[in-house]
Design a protein around this motif. Structure first.
Motif, short mmCIF file in Angstrom:
data_model
loop_
_atom_site.label_atom_id
_atom_site.label_comp_id
_atom_site.label_asym_id
_atom_site.label_seq_id
_atom_site.Cartn_x
_atom_site.Cartn_y
_atom_site.Cartn_z
N MET A 106 0.81 -1.22 0.00
CA MET A 106 0.00 0.00 0.00
C MET A 106 0.84 1.27 0.00
O MET A 106 0.33 2.35 -0.26
CB MET A 106 -0.92 0.01 1.22
CG MET A 106 -1.97 -1.06 1.18
SD MET A 106 -3.06 -1.20 2.62
CE MET A 106 -2.54 -0.01 3.77
N SER A 107 2.12 1.15 0.29
CA SER A 107 2.96 2.35 0.36
C SER A 107 3.43 2.76 -1.02
O SER A 107 3.48 1.95 -1.95
CB SER A 107 4.15 2.11 1.30
OG SER A 107 4.98 1.10 0.79
N PRO A 108 3.77 4.04 -1.18
CA PRO A 108 4.19 4.51 -2.50
C PRO A 108 5.46 3.81 -2.96
O PRO A 108 6.31 3.46 -2.14
CB PRO A 108 4.46 6.00 -2.29
CG PRO A 108 4.08 6.33 -0.91
CD PRO A 108 3.81 5.07 -0.16
N PRO A 109 5.60 3.60 -4.28
CA PRO A 109 6.84 3.02 -4.79
C PRO A 109 8.03 3.90 -4.39
O PRO A 109 7.90 5.11 -4.29
CB PRO A 109 6.64 3.02 -6.31
CG PRO A 109 5.16 3.09 -6.51
CD PRO A 109 4.63 3.87 -5.34
N LEU A 110 9.15 3.26 -4.13
CA LEU A 110 10.34 4.01 -3.73
C LEU A 110 10.82 4.90 -4.86
O LEU A 110 10.90 4.47 -6.01
CB LEU A 110 11.46 3.05 -3.32
CG LEU A 110 11.21 2.23 -2.07
CD1 LEU A 110 12.34 1.22 -1.90
CD2 LEU A 110 11.12 3.13 -0.86
N GLU A 111 11.16 6.12 -4.51
CA GLU A 111 11.72 7.03 -5.49
C GLU A 111 13.19 6.68 -5.69
O GLU A 111 13.86 6.19 -4.79
CB GLU A 111 11.60 8.48 -4.97
CG GLU A 111 10.17 8.95 -4.80
CD GLU A 111 9.43 9.05 -6.12
OE1 GLU A 111 10.05 9.46 -7.12
OE2 GLU A 111 8.24 8.70 -6.14
N GLY A 112 13.71 6.94 -6.86
CA GLY A 112 15.13 6.78 -7.11
C GLY A 112 15.55 5.38 -7.52
O GLY A 112 16.73 5.14 -7.72
N LEU A 113 14.61 4.45 -7.62
CA LEU A 113 14.95 3.11 -8.07
C LEU A 113 14.30 2.87 -9.42
O LEU A 113 13.07 2.84 -9.52
CB LEU A 113 14.45 2.04 -7.09
CG LEU A 113 15.27 1.81 -5.83
CD1 LEU A 113 14.63 0.72 -4.98
CD2 LEU A 113 16.69 1.43 -6.15
N ASP A 114 15.12 2.71 -10.45
CA ASP A 114 14.56 2.39 -11.76
C ASP A 114 14.22 0.91 -11.81
O ASP A 114 14.51 0.15 -10.89
CB ASP A 114 15.50 2.80 -12.88
CG ASP A 114 16.84 2.07 -12.84
OD1 ASP A 114 16.96 1.07 -12.12
OD2 ASP A 114 17.77 2.50 -13.55
N ILE A 115 13.62 0.50 -12.91
CA ILE A 115 13.14 -0.87 -13.02
C ILE A 115 14.28 -1.87 -12.95
O ILE A 115 14.16 -2.94 -12.35
CB ILE A 115 12.28 -1.06 -14.30
CG1 ILE A 115 11.48 -2.35 -14.24
CG2 ILE A 115 13.12 -1.01 -15.54
CD1 ILE A 115 10.29 -2.27 -13.39
N ASP A 116 15.44 -1.53 -13.54
CA ASP A 116 16.58 -2.45 -13.48
C ASP A 116 17.09 -2.61 -12.05
O ASP A 116 17.41 -3.71 -11.62
CB ASP A 116 17.72 -1.97 -14.39
CG ASP A 116 17.38 -2.12 -15.86
OD1 ASP A 116 16.59 -3.03 -16.20
OD2 ASP A 116 17.89 -1.32 -16.66
N SER A 117 17.14 -1.51 -11.29
CA SER A 117 17.56 -1.59 -9.89
C SER A 117 16.59 -2.43 -9.09
O SER A 117 16.99 -3.25 -8.27
CB SER A 117 17.65 -0.18 -9.27
OG SER A 117 18.60 0.60 -9.95
N ARG A 118 15.30 -2.22 -9.31
CA ARG A 118 14.28 -3.00 -8.61
C ARG A 118 14.45 -4.49 -8.93
O ARG A 118 14.35 -5.33 -8.05
CB ARG A 118 12.87 -2.55 -9.00
CG ARG A 118 12.50 -1.15 -8.62
CD ARG A 118 12.04 -1.05 -7.23
NE ARG A 118 11.08 -2.10 -6.96
CZ ARG A 118 10.27 -2.10 -5.94
NH1 ARG A 118 10.29 -1.11 -5.10
NH2 ARG A 118 9.46 -3.10 -5.71
N ARG A 119 14.71 -4.79 -10.20
CA ARG A 119 14.87 -6.19 -10.62
C ARG A 119 16.08 -6.81 -9.93
O ARG A 119 16.02 -7.94 -9.46
CB ARG A 119 15.02 -6.24 -12.14
CG ARG A 119 14.45 -7.47 -12.76
CD ARG A 119 14.44 -7.41 -14.28
NE ARG A 119 13.12 -7.02 -14.74
CZ ARG A 119 12.86 -6.02 -15.55
NH1 ARG A 119 13.82 -5.28 -16.03
NH2 ARG A 119 11.63 -5.75 -15.90
N LEU A 120 17.19 -6.06 -9.87
CA LEU A 120 18.40 -6.57 -9.23
C LEU A 120 18.18 -6.80 -7.74
O LEU A 120 18.60 -7.81 -7.18
CB LEU A 120 19.56 -5.60 -9.45
CG LEU A 120 20.09 -5.51 -10.89
CD1 LEU A 120 21.05 -4.34 -11.03
CD2 LEU A 120 20.74 -6.81 -11.30
#
Length: 166
Positions: A86-100
């Motif tokens: 329910m919390s907002p997506p983290l700022e500063g993390l692109d999709i590749d960073s999230r995937r890693l």
């Protein structure tokens, strides 16, 4: 009330249905799942859903509402606490960073689970040797045969002799 809203817009909520919709899209993309695959996973988690519903949650105008059962199913499928979903997506993390990060988290839990399995197996062997002391050498030899490396087999044998892996 005056002061509740910034001029010309709504006050962003820390936890909101909009955040869930954004997180559903992000978490699905991070995992490389299609909307169809996510719908199938939610259905297997116990809440019937189709691809169109996922698309409308993520992109619809107006966006499709999410009920509590669906939110809980998304939480289960993504292995996230409901509060995190329910919390907002983290700022500063692109999709590749999230995937890693997702890959590292999954590997961490797999390694932890493997360590736990290893510990339980080592404890069981140690208990077996206590009950059958003459089997100690044969167990070491079997470890060596299966592992093919004397150093690794010795490490495992030492863990067994110590009564656990931890």
């Amino acid at each position: 009330m005056a002061g509740d809203r910034p001029e010309g817009g709504e006050v962003p909520l820390l936890y909101s249905e909009g955040n869930v919709a954004a997180r559903v899209a992000l978490e699905r993309e991070v995992r490389g799942w299609s909307t169809t695959e996510l719908a199938e996973r939610v259905t297997r988690a116990g809440v019937k859903m189709n691809q169109t519903a996922v698309w409308r949650i993520e992109n619809g105008t107006p966006r499709r509402r999410i009920n509590l059962d669906e939110a809980l199913a998304f939480s289960r499928v993504f292995e996230l606490p409901l509060e995190e979903l329910m919390s907002p997506p983290l700022e500063g993390l692109d999709i590749d960073s999230r995937r890693l990060v997702q890959e590292a988290v999954e590997a961490f839990y797999e390694a932890r689970d493997a360590r736990d399995r290893l510990h339980h197996a080592v404890v069981a062997i140690a208990d077996h040797i206590k009950a059958h002391p003459d089997s100690s050498r044969a167990i070491h030899d079997q470890c060596l045969r299966l592992m093919g490396d004397e150093r690794d087999a010795r490490t495992l044998s030492n863990d067994i002799a110590d009564g656990g892996h931890y």
